[in-house]
Design a protein around this motif. Structure first.
Motif, mmCIF file in Angstrom:
data_model
loop_
_atom_site.group_PDB
_atom_site.id
_atom_site.type_symbol
_atom_site.label_atom_id
_atom_site.label_comp_id
_atom_site.label_asym_id
_atom_site.label_seq_id
_atom_site.Cartn_x
_atom_site.Cartn_y
_atom_site.Cartn_z
ATOM 1 N N ARG A 150 0.568 -1.008 0.040
ATOM 2 C CA ARG A 150 -0.513 0.007 0.127
ATOM 3 C C ARG A 150 0.636 1.567 0.037
ATOM 4 N NH1 ARG A 150 -1.641 -1.346 5.663
ATOM 5 N NH2 ARG A 150 -0.323 -3.305 5.081
ATOM 6 N N LEU A 151 2.309 1.470 0.580
ATOM 7 C CA LEU A 151 2.368 2.305 1.082
ATOM 8 C C LEU A 151 3.811 2.480 0.208
ATOM 9 C CD1 LEU A 151 3.523 4.696 2.288
ATOM 10 C CD2 LEU A 151 5.590 3.150 3.979
ATOM 11 N N LYS A 152 3.799 3.222 -1.303
ATOM 12 C CA LYS A 152 4.721 3.035 -1.894
ATOM 13 C C LYS A 152 5.305 4.338 -2.949
ATOM 14 C CE LYS A 152 1.880 -0.563 -4.000
ATOM 15 N NZ LYS A 152 3.182 -1.402 -4.010
ATOM 16 N N ASN A 153 4.713 5.118 -1.958
ATOM 17 C CA ASN A 153 6.283 6.669 -1.721
ATOM 18 C C ASN A 153 7.451 6.028 -0.892
ATOM 19 O OD1 ASN A 153 5.143 7.603 -4.673
ATOM 20 N ND2 ASN A 153 3.464 7.581 -2.900
ATOM 21 N N TYR A 154 8.912 6.219 -1.194
ATOM 22 C CA TYR A 154 9.798 5.758 0.091
ATOM 23 C C TYR A 154 10.655 7.870 -0.358
ATOM 24 C CZ TYR A 154 8.206 2.119 0.696
ATOM 25 O OH TYR A 154 7.049 0.843 1.292
ATOM 26 N N ILE A 155 11.165 7.950 0.817
ATOM 27 C CA ILE A 155 12.206 8.981 1.104
ATOM 28 C C ILE A 155 13.168 8.294 2.643
ATOM 29 C CG2 ILE A 155 12.806 10.955 1.464
ATOM 30 C CD1 ILE A 155 9.848 12.174 1.140
ATOM 31 N N ILE A 156 14.004 8.148 1.449
ATOM 32 C CA ILE A 156 14.891 7.637 2.589
ATOM 33 C C ILE A 156 15.341 8.114 3.401
ATOM 34 C CG2 ILE A 156 17.307 5.882 2.224
ATOM 35 C CD1 ILE A 156 14.938 4.770 0.496
ATOM 36 N N LEU A 157 16.197 8.937 3.404
ATOM 37 C CA LEU A 157 17.109 9.797 3.774
ATOM 38 C C LEU A 157 16.276 11.878 4.439
ATOM 39 C CD1 LEU A 157 21.078 9.460 3.821
ATOM 40 C CD2 LEU A 157 19.504 8.428 5.250
ATOM 41 N N ASN A 158 15.854 12.023 5.845
ATOM 42 C CA ASN A 158 16.120 13.866 5.442
ATOM 43 C C ASN A 158 17.265 14.127 6.028
ATOM 44 O OD1 ASN A 158 13.933 15.439 5.871
ATOM 45 N ND2 ASN A 158 15.254 15.680 7.452
ATOM 46 N N GLU A 159 17.559 14.970 5.159
ATOM 47 C CA GLU A 159 18.655 16.036 5.636
ATOM 48 C C GLU A 159 20.299 15.409 5.680
ATOM 49 O OE1 GLU A 159 15.643 20.189 5.829
ATOM 50 O OE2 GLU A 159 16.918 19.210 7.226
ATOM 51 N N ALA A 160 20.428 14.810 5.183
ATOM 52 C CA ALA A 160 21.697 13.966 6.303
ATOM 53 C C ALA A 160 22.676 14.926 6.433
ATOM 54 C CB ALA A 160 22.350 12.759 5.607
ATOM 55 N N ALA A 161 22.389 15.999 5.638
ATOM 56 C CA ALA A 161 24.086 17.075 6.480
ATOM 57 C C ALA A 161 23.844 17.476 7.558
ATOM 58 C CB ALA A 161 23.907 17.915 4.794
ATOM 59 N N VAL A 162 22.803 17.957 7.648
ATOM 60 C CA VAL A 162 22.579 18.351 9.437
ATOM 61 C C VAL A 162 22.866 17.648 10.049
ATOM 62 C CG1 VAL A 162 20.189 19.625 10.457
ATOM 63 C CG2 VAL A 162 19.751 20.367 8.259
ATOM 64 N N HIS A 163 22.256 15.867 10.411
ATOM 65 C CA HIS A 163 22.662 14.848 11.369
ATOM 66 C C HIS A 163 23.749 15.249 10.940
ATOM 67 C CE1 HIS A 163 21.035 11.868 13.788
ATOM 68 N NE2 HIS A 163 22.283 11.687 13.104
ATOM 69 N N ALA A 164 24.523 14.711 10.589
ATOM 70 C CA ALA A 164 26.062 15.001 10.138
ATOM 71 C C ALA A 164 26.604 16.026 11.368
ATOM 72 C CB ALA A 164 26.142 14.451 8.890
ATOM 73 N N VAL A 165 26.082 16.817 10.069
ATOM 74 C CA VAL A 165 27.161 18.183 10.989
ATOM 75 C C VAL A 165 26.823 18.715 12.374
ATOM 76 C CG1 VAL A 165 28.127 20.352 10.784
ATOM 77 C CG2 VAL A 165 28.042 19.379 9.014
ATOM 78 N N PHE A 166 25.334 18.756 12.679
ATOM 79 C CA PHE A 166 24.725 19.306 13.893
ATOM 80 C C PHE A 166 25.126 18.465 14.963
ATOM 81 C CE2 PHE A 166 23.172 23.300 11.145
ATOM 82 C CZ PHE A 166 22.840 24.375 12.115
ATOM 83 N N GLY A 167 24.375 17.371 14.554
ATOM 84 C CA GLY A 167 24.632 15.874 15.128
ATOM 85 C C GLY A 167 26.438 15.595 15.952
ATOM 86 N N HIS A 168 26.923 15.375 14.861
ATOM 87 C CA HIS A 168 28.863 14.968 15.291
ATOM 88 C C HIS A 168 29.596 16.237 14.905
ATOM 89 C CE1 HIS A 168 25.401 11.435 13.526
ATOM 90 N NE2 HIS A 168 26.261 11.074 14.499
ATOM 91 N N VAL A 169 28.922 16.834 15.126
ATOM 92 C CA VAL A 169 30.274 17.932 14.789
ATOM 93 C C VAL A 169 30.173 19.390 15.889
ATOM 94 C CG1 VAL A 169 31.666 19.675 13.486
ATOM 95 C CG2 VAL A 169 31.338 17.802 12.423
ATOM 96 N N LEU A 170 29.183 19.427 15.664
ATOM 97 C CA LEU A 170 28.396 20.900 16.912
ATOM 98 C C LEU A 170 28.202 20.328 17.935
ATOM 99 C CD1 LEU A 170 27.001 23.553 14.241
ATOM 100 C CD2 LEU A 170 29.290 23.918 15.085
#
Length: 478
Positions: free
Chosen positions: A192-212
């Motif tokens: 039933r679920l036909k539309n998939y988005i894999i990652l949301n804003e990976a750059a934000v998660h990488a930088v704000f979560g792991h550097v800042l």
């Protein structure tokens, strides 16, 4: 500036500090507007709203859900501006039918939500929690019953804490577990679920979560950046393969936080800094997906990280690219900084949003057109765009004409991009209901609908009615 001056949408602060925080609304001079020849969107244009599980669902300890990195992060004093948390949020886990009714009431054709990984796999391991998947099954059915197409984001920053305890995205194994998770979702919902988005804003998660350290998991280690970037790209490729192997009729894409990176004052020495930010923020995600390469600026960070065959896995065909846009970034060269990059203020006199960012619809056109020119003109959707009330703990502004103006101007940019040859097929406003805005708590309000946090009562704003009219006839008012 204090830590709360930066948020997941304060992208101009990216690498190395906080953005100036303004207190304006989203309206002002219109020097950056574009004027499309036509104001009519096609009949099959997708109109929707976007949300995220952690920001809306609440019910954090219900039906076997495990903790995510944000469950732990929000509880640390000083991490959230108003000392709030998302244990209730908009209570959408229990009240999802009301959300669906609001979407249907606005005549929208699509709903972008995210699935909580730790509801489906509570520790991030291979054990599947049937109750968690059942919730999303009910949500998908409720949407389809109203004629609304569900678009599910698989990862919107809420990594299971069990995986973070093993190194999180810095651990290559997390990419493999992500593919297991994708398979579990499509196995249950793919009929039933036909539309998939894999990652949301990976750059934000990488930088704000792991550097800042401004976002979960709250780390401040630039040495993790190359591993996190590559393993998120790798996990995305593996997840795409898992989805397509399980079901042949899916529309699979991903969503990136793209932004023009501009040298402060237009000065040529600041161009070096702008190019460096562009490599990390935009090209480190676009290039692997569409070209199977990384920008040269990433070489040192990625040394020893990429294994044989990885870039072939990362380069997967996409049925659409989701583009999230809020503002351009302004940067300057700073020789005293290890990265040589520092944030800069927008041009003097520029109109600013509540985050102190330049309100520049032309930046959306620039972003869409760049993807068209440099990455093979893929089908695109604007998967997030919107603006907040001025920050504060008071009630939402119901007669939100500033939001209507903001949306109209950015939709003019979408029309102009389509006229320039960009294959833009849809637009998702951020967001449906005022929700938990990460490190800003409830001081930021992006919704078309307000919510009383004591009673949960939802009240549509003026922008809700405006967006409904637009979705109904596709004609953008002048």
């Amino acid at each position: 500036m204090e830590r709360s001056g930066v948020s997941r949408r304060a992208l101009g602060a990216l690498a190395l500090g906080s953005a100036a925080m303004g207190l304006s609304g989203c309206e002002g001079g219109h020097e950056t507007d574009l004027k499309p020849r036509s104001r009519q969107f096609p009949k099959d244009f997708v109109w929707g709203v976007a949300t995220a599980a952690f920001q809306t669902e609440g019910s954090q300890a219900v039906d076997g859900r495990g903790p995510s990195v944000w469950d732990l992060f929000e509880k640390v004093p000083g991490h959230v501006k108003d000392k709030s948390d998302a244990t209730v949020a908009t209570d959408s886990y229990r009240r999802f039918q009301e959300d669906v009714d609001l979407i249907a009431g606005a005549g929208l054709s699509a709903y972008r939500f995210s699935i909580s990984w730790s509801r489906v796999m509570p520790t991030g391991g291979r054990t599947v929690n049937a109750a968690g998947l059942d919730h999303y099954s009910k949500l998908v059915d409720a949407l389809l019953a109203k004629g609304i197409s569900p678009y599910a984001t698989l990862f919107h920053w809420d990594l299971p804490q069990g995986l973070q305890d093993k190194g999180g995205w810095a651990n290559r194994d997390t990419a493999l577990r992500f593919a297991d998770y994708a398979h579990a979702v499509v196995d249950k919902l793919g009929d039933r679920l036909k539309n998939y988005i894999i990652l949301n804003e990976a750059a934000v998660h990488a930088v704000f979560g792991h550097v800042l350290g401004e976002h979960a998991p709250g780390l401040k280690d630039i040495n993790l950046l190359g591993k996190v970037v590559h393993h998120m790209n790798l996990g995305q490729g593996l997840a795409m393969r898992a989805l397509r192997a399980a079901q042949g009729d899916l529309q699979v894409g991903t969503t990136m936080a793209l932004q023009p990176c501009r040298p402060a004052g237009g000065l040529f020495w600041n161009r070096l800094a702008a190019d460096g930010l562009d490599a990390l923020w935009n090209k480190a995600w676009l290039d692997p997906l569409f070209k199977g390469t990384y920008p040269k600026d990433m070489d040192d960070l990625l040394k020893g990280v990429i294994q044989d065959g990885d870039l072939k896995t990362v380069r997967q065909p996409v049925d659409f690219l989701g583009v999230n846009y809020y503002a351009p970034a302004y940067v300057r060269l700073d020789l005293s900084s290890p990265s040589k990059i520092a944030p800069a203020n927008p041009p003097r006199g520029a109109e600013l949003d509540a985050f102190g960012r330049h309100i520049d619809p032309s930046g959306l056109f620039e972003t869409l057109d760049r993807v068209r020119r440099e990455y093979g003109a893929p089908r695109m959707m604007v998967t997030e765009n919107g603006c907040s009330d001025p920050f504060g703990s008071g009630p939402a502004i119901l007669d939100d004409q500033f939001r209507i103006t903001y949306l109209r101007r950015h939709l003019e940019a979408v029309l102009a991009a389509r006229e320039a040859g960009c294959d833009v097929r849809g637009y998702f406003e951020w967001t449906l209901i005022d929700n938990f805005e990460w490190d800003l708590g409830y001081t930021s309000k992006f919704g078309l609908v307000a919510m009383d946090r004591k009673t949960g009562v939802r009240t549509p704003k003026a922008s809700y009615s405006w967006f409904k009219a637009l979705a109904g006839n596709g004609l953008l008012p002048a």
